[in-house]
Design a protein around this motif. Structure first.
Motif, PDB file in Angstrom:
ATOM      1  N   ALA A 273       0.829  -1.208   0.000  1.00 11.10           N
ATOM      2  CA  ALA A 273       0.000   0.000   0.000  1.00 11.10           C
ATOM      3  C   ALA A 273       0.863   1.258   0.000  1.00 11.10           C
ATOM      4  O   ALA A 273       0.544   2.253  -0.674  1.00 11.10           O
ATOM      5  CB  ALA A 273      -0.926  -0.014   1.209  1.00 11.10           C
ATOM      6  N   GLN A 274       1.970   1.221   0.723  1.00 11.72           N
ATOM      7  CA  GLN A 274       2.885   2.368   0.751  1.00 11.72           C
ATOM      8  C   GLN A 274       3.486   2.639  -0.624  1.00 11.72           C
ATOM      9  O   GLN A 274       3.855   3.774  -0.940  1.00 11.72           O
ATOM     10  CB  GLN A 274       3.987   2.131   1.780  1.00 11.72           C
ATOM     11  CG  GLN A 274       3.500   2.202   3.226  1.00 11.72           C
ATOM     12  CD  GLN A 274       4.534   1.675   4.211  1.00 11.72           C
ATOM     13  OE1 GLN A 274       5.626   1.246   3.825  1.00 11.72           O
ATOM     14  NE2 GLN A 274       4.198   1.700   5.494  1.00 11.72           N
ATOM     15  N   GLN A 275       3.586   1.596  -1.447  1.00 14.26           N
ATOM     16  CA  GLN A 275       4.116   1.744  -2.802  1.00 14.26           C
ATOM     17  C   GLN A 275       3.015   2.037  -3.812  1.00 14.26           C
ATOM     18  O   GLN A 275       3.282   2.114  -5.012  1.00 14.26           O
ATOM     19  CB  GLN A 275       4.882   0.472  -3.211  1.00 14.26           C
ATOM     20  CG  GLN A 275       6.136   0.209  -2.403  1.00 14.26           C
ATOM     21  CD  GLN A 275       7.203   1.258  -2.633  1.00 14.26           C
ATOM     22  OE1 GLN A 275       7.300   1.857  -3.709  1.00 14.26           O
ATOM     23  NE2 GLN A 275       8.018   1.501  -1.614  1.00 14.26           N
ATOM     24  N   GLY A 276       1.788   2.170  -3.341  1.00 17.16           N
ATOM     25  CA  GLY A 276       0.679   2.460  -4.239  1.00 17.16           C
ATOM     26  C   GLY A 276       0.218   1.269  -5.044  1.00 17.16           C
ATOM     27  O   GLY A 276      -0.390   1.429  -6.112  1.00 17.16           O
ATOM     28  N   ILE A 277       0.488   0.048  -4.526  1.00 19.21           N
ATOM     29  CA  ILE A 277       0.096  -1.171  -5.234  1.00 19.21           C
ATOM     30  C   ILE A 277      -1.172  -1.727  -4.590  1.00 19.21           C
ATOM     31  O   ILE A 277      -1.208  -1.985  -3.384  1.00 19.21           O
ATOM     32  CB  ILE A 277       1.220  -2.220  -5.193  1.00 19.21           C
ATOM     33  CG1 ILE A 277       2.484  -1.672  -5.869  1.00 19.21           C
ATOM     34  CG2 ILE A 277       0.771  -3.522  -5.863  1.00 19.21           C
ATOM     35  CD1 ILE A 277       3.690  -2.578  -5.735  1.00 19.21           C
ATOM     36  N   LYS A 278      -2.203  -1.930  -5.403  1.00 17.84           N
ATOM     37  CA  LYS A 278      -3.483  -2.420  -4.917  1.00 17.84           C
ATOM     38  C   LYS A 278      -3.703  -3.862  -5.365  1.00 17.84           C
ATOM     39  O   LYS A 278      -3.490  -4.200  -6.531  1.00 17.84           O
ATOM     40  CB  LYS A 278      -4.622  -1.539  -5.447  1.00 17.84           C
ATOM     41  CG  LYS A 278      -5.990  -1.902  -4.890  1.00 17.84           C
ATOM     42  CD  LYS A 278      -7.057  -0.927  -5.366  1.00 17.84           C
ATOM     43  CE  LYS A 278      -8.412  -1.259  -4.764  1.00 17.84           C
ATOM     44  NZ  LYS A 278      -9.467  -0.317  -5.211  1.00 17.84           N
ATOM     45  N   VAL A 279      -4.121  -4.703  -4.438  1.00 15.61           N
ATOM     46  CA  VAL A 279      -4.419  -6.103  -4.744  1.00 15.61           C
ATOM     47  C   VAL A 279      -5.938  -6.267  -4.783  1.00 15.61           C
ATOM     48  O   VAL A 279      -6.632  -5.972  -3.809  1.00 15.61           O
ATOM     49  CB  VAL A 279      -3.805  -7.053  -3.696  1.00 15.61           C
ATOM     50  CG1 VAL A 279      -4.171  -8.503  -4.018  1.00 15.61           C
ATOM     51  CG2 VAL A 279      -2.291  -6.879  -3.635  1.00 15.61           C
ATOM     52  N   LEU A 280      -6.456  -6.747  -5.920  1.00 20.15           N
ATOM     53  CA  LEU A 280      -7.909  -6.868  -6.090  1.00 20.15           C
ATOM     54  C   LEU A 280      -8.457  -8.173  -5.519  1.00 20.15           C
ATOM     55  O   LEU A 280      -9.645  -8.242  -5.182  1.00 20.15           O
ATOM     56  CB  LEU A 280      -8.256  -6.775  -7.579  1.00 20.15           C
ATOM     57  CG  LEU A 280      -7.816  -5.490  -8.292  1.00 20.15           C
ATOM     58  CD1 LEU A 280      -8.277  -5.519  -9.743  1.00 20.15           C
ATOM     59  CD2 LEU A 280      -8.347  -4.259  -7.572  1.00 20.15           C
ATOM     60  N   GLY A 281      -7.615  -9.202  -5.423  1.00 20.94           N
ATOM     61  CA  GLY A 281      -8.090 -10.502  -4.955  1.00 20.94           C
ATOM     62  C   GLY A 281      -8.015 -10.661  -3.445  1.00 20.94           C
ATOM     63  O   GLY A 281      -7.961  -9.690  -2.688  1.00 20.94           O
ATOM     64  N   ARG A 282      -7.988 -11.904  -3.002  1.00 18.13           N
ATOM     65  CA  ARG A 282      -8.032 -12.244  -1.577  1.00 18.13           C
ATOM     66  C   ARG A 282      -6.623 -12.357  -0.995  1.00 18.13           C
ATOM     67  O   ARG A 282      -5.648 -12.485  -1.710  1.00 18.13           O
ATOM     68  CB  ARG A 282      -8.735 -13.584  -1.393  1.00 18.13           C
ATOM     69  CG  ARG A 282     -10.140 -13.701  -1.967  1.00 18.13           C
ATOM     70  CD  ARG A 282     -10.521 -15.178  -2.018  1.00 18.13           C
ATOM     71  NE  ARG A 282      -9.599 -15.953  -2.847  1.00 18.13           N
ATOM     72  CZ  ARG A 282      -9.325 -17.247  -2.697  1.00 18.13           C
ATOM     73  NH1 ARG A 282      -9.887 -17.929  -1.709  1.00 18.13           N
ATOM     74  NH2 ARG A 282      -8.485 -17.873  -3.513  1.00 18.13           N
ATOM     75  N   ARG A 283      -6.571 -12.357   0.324  1.00 14.68           N
ATOM     76  CA  ARG A 283      -5.354 -12.774   1.027  1.00 14.68           C
ATOM     77  C   ARG A 283      -5.461 -14.279   1.253  1.00 14.68           C
ATOM     78  O   ARG A 283      -6.444 -14.769   1.814  1.00 14.68           O
ATOM     79  CB  ARG A 283      -5.227 -12.066   2.378  1.00 14.68           C
ATOM     80  CG  ARG A 283      -4.060 -12.609   3.207  1.00 14.68           C
ATOM     81  CD  ARG A 283      -4.221 -12.344   4.691  1.00 14.68           C
ATOM     82  NE  ARG A 283      -3.893 -10.983   5.042  1.00 14.68           N
ATOM     83  CZ  ARG A 283      -3.795 -10.561   6.304  1.00 14.68           C
ATOM     84  NH1 ARG A 283      -4.020 -11.400   7.303  1.00 14.68           N
ATOM     85  NH2 ARG A 283      -3.510  -9.291   6.565  1.00 14.68           N
ATOM     86  N   VAL A 284      -4.451 -15.025   0.822  1.00 13.19           N
ATOM     87  CA  VAL A 284      -4.421 -16.482   0.987  1.00 13.19           C
ATOM     88  C   VAL A 284      -3.192 -16.840   1.823  1.00 13.19           C
ATOM     89  O   VAL A 284      -2.062 -16.530   1.444  1.00 13.19           O
ATOM     90  CB  VAL A 284      -4.376 -17.209  -0.364  1.00 13.19           C
ATOM     91  CG1 VAL A 284      -4.313 -18.722  -0.145  1.00 13.19           C
ATOM     92  CG2 VAL A 284      -5.590 -16.828  -1.213  1.00 13.19           C
ATOM     93  N   ILE A 285      -3.416 -17.506   2.955  1.00 13.49           N
ATOM     94  CA  ILE A 285      -2.317 -17.918   3.825  1.00 13.49           C
ATOM     95  C   ILE A 285      -2.013 -19.394   3.584  1.00 13.49           C
ATOM     96  O   ILE A 285      -2.909 -20.242   3.623  1.00 13.49           O
ATOM     97  CB  ILE A 285      -2.669 -17.707   5.310  1.00 13.49           C
ATOM     98  CG1 ILE A 285      -3.011 -16.245   5.580  1.00 13.49           C
ATOM     99  CG2 ILE A 285      -1.523 -18.168   6.210  1.00 13.49           C
ATOM    100  CD1 ILE A 285      -1.857 -15.292   5.431  1.00 13.49           C
ATOM    101  N   GLY A 286      -0.756 -19.697   3.312  1.00 12.52           N
ATOM    102  CA  GLY A 286      -0.336 -21.093   3.203  1.00 12.52           C
ATOM    103  C   GLY A 286      -0.523 -21.725   1.849  1.00 12.52           C
ATOM    104  O   GLY A 286      -0.409 -22.947   1.716  1.00 12.52           O
ATOM    105  N   GLY A 287      -0.805 -20.945   0.828  1.00  6.99           N
ATOM    106  CA  GLY A 287      -0.909 -21.497  -0.520  1.00  6.99           C
ATOM    107  C   GLY A 287       0.470 -21.741  -1.108  1.00  6.99           C
ATOM    108  O   GLY A 287       1.436 -21.045  -0.784  1.00  6.99           O
TER     109      GLY A 287
END
Length: 481
Positions: A273-287
């Motif tokens: 976020a500090q770099q201005g990068i936006k993620v449209l999908g989900r957060r996935v832990i352990g994939g």
């Protein structure tokens, strides 16, 4: 008459200077008397002293009695790692993608893949995000996957004590973790509390690295009594601050987190976020990261021959466990403690040592199910001295009386002003009822000796046992056959 008075003063001067002309000599009887100390009543000791060149036994007492070694087990783990992984081995943390970049948009998923690095800090994750931004990426269409599958999901070692769980030395193990400091206390946060000048007011709290992954229950206030304390409730990241801290006083505590992978996720999302990068999908832990995913950015640790210095000097448990699982991954493609222990056993066999004579269940020595003898450890010290990487490993051991923290380590306050100062290179070990000291020392004739002293089942404070270990070290500097 004048000559006689001069001679008397000369003799008195020599006496006051601690027998400057002749050093006392230590023998087996010296060590026998030491082991008769009342501090060892009811305790069990395994002690062995050997010539480092020939391997000849100079003294032994219960040499094959297996005892809990505490952090002396790190001697075995690090020596094996230097051979199995190699002195130039580096941990890695990678940023990968399984799509293509179209302008500022990255199609597909973004993977933060941890390969076990216990030294990665917030600044390193921020640098990975900055590398991605430097490639012009501002949007990720897919999911953000946090891949910690290089190691298994067993976060703690076998039979680790429940009351160690929230401590920095009992922190959870993950292939994707973060350290708050250059001691590399991975999986922990530094909680700094400061008491205001006005009594009765709540303390202020700062977390490092800054995160909202944990919750604070702050009942600590400014006031007398010095009763301030902090705990983490089991299974949660609820940090409970209680008690009183003197007005104007500041206190720093290291507290482990529950699930360090998710702490990394929290910090890396902030970095994007500090770099201005936006993620449209989900957060996935352990994939798991697909083999076909493209490498976008990477951070590498210092080489192993450098990492063993903070590990051994400061007796870092989490780094030791990371090395154990890394050896398992290297030799059996399984990032488990069991595979790591098998790799250590194979290393021992290659050195002509018998792994069946000891029991190892973790890498750090935090478990009381580890059992080794002074024979095991002196065998290891002799074998290690024949390795091409021995100097780096020897230099990484704590050095008695050396005030520099990254030289003296856990021995920096011990044996100052004695012949063992800057002579003894050894690993300490300590837990309730357990103390150990094993390493190298030069005797009165400049001959290098190896020794190991393991003490278990004593009652009360460890100070009298450490005093005996210190007496042993001084005695060995005065040893003559």
């Amino acid at each position: 008459m004048h000559f006689g008075r001069w001679l008397h003063l000369l003799c008195l001067s020599l006496l006051l200077n601690g027998c400057a002309s002749v050093s006392p000599t230590s023998t087996s009887a010296t060590l026998d008397r030491m082991l008769a100390d009342p501090a060892l009543n009811g305790a069990t000791v395994s002690l062995m002293v050997r010539d480092a060149r020939s391997g000849a036994t100079l003294y032994q007492y219960n040499p094959r009695t297996r005892l809990v070694p505490a952090s002396n087990l790190k001697l075995l783990t690090t020596a094996a790692a230097m051979e199995v992984l190699g002195p130039q081995y580096r941990f890695s943390t990678q940023l990968r993608g399984n799509g293509v970049q179209q302008g500022e948009r990255l199609t597909g998923n973004l993977y933060l893949r941890g390969l076990g690095d216990p030294t990665t800090q917030l600044a390193d994750y921020q640098a990975l995000a900055a590398q991605l931004a430097s490639q012009g990426v501002r949007q990720v269409q897919g999911d953000l996957v946090f891949d910690d599958t290089w190691f298994d999901t067993e976060r703690l070692g076998v039979d680790w004590a429940q009351d160690d769980e929230s401590t920095y030395y009992g922190a959870q193990i993950s292939a994707l973790t973060v350290s708050p400091d250059t001691d590399f206390d991975a999986g922990t946060l530094i909680v700094t509390a400061k008491a205001p000048a006005t009594a009765g007011q709540p303390v202020s709290v700062v977390l490092s690295p800054p995160t909202d992954y944990v919750q604070l229950s702050n009942r600590a206030v400014s006031g007398p009594g010095n009763t301030y304390g902090i705990t983490r409730r089991h299974g949660t990241n609820l940090l409970q601050l209680t008690g009183a801290l003197a007005p104007g006083e500041q206190r720093r505590e290291w507290v482990s987190v529950w699930e360090p992978t998710q702490l990394v996720a929290n910090l890396f999302e902030q970095a994007l976020a500090q770099q201005g990068i936006k993620v449209l999908g989900r957060r996935v832990i352990g994939g798991a990261t697909p083999n076909t995913a493209t490498l976008l950015a990477e951070h590498q640790s210092a080489p192993l021959q450098a990492l063993i210095t903070p590990l051994l000097k400061l007796s870092n448990n989490n780094m030791s466990e990371a090395l154990l699982k890394a050896m398992g991954r290297q030799t059996a493609n399984a990032g488990t403690a069991q595979a790591g222990v098998a790799a250590v056993a194979a290393f021992m066999q290659r050195q002509g040592l018998d792994p069946a004579t000891l029991s190892q269940v973790d890498g750090s020595g935090l478990s009381r199910r580890n059992l080794v003898s002074s024979q095991n450890l002196t065998d290891l010290l002799l074998a290690t001295a024949r390795q091409p990487w021995f100097k780096a490993w020897y230099d990484a051991l704590p050095i008695a009386g050396n005030a520099n923290r990254m030289s003296g380590g856990s021995l920096r306050y011990r044996l100052r002003g004695t012949p063992a100062e800057n002579n003894l290179h050894a690993k300490t070990g300590s837990m309730a009822g357990v103390s150990s000291l094993s390493g190298y020392i030069q005797d009165a004739d400049g001959r290098r000796l190896v020794f190991s002293m393991l003490s278990n089942n004593y009652l009360g404070d460890a100070a009298p046992i450490r005093a005996l270990e210190n007496r042993l070290a001084v005695a060995l500097t005065q040893w003559r056959d």
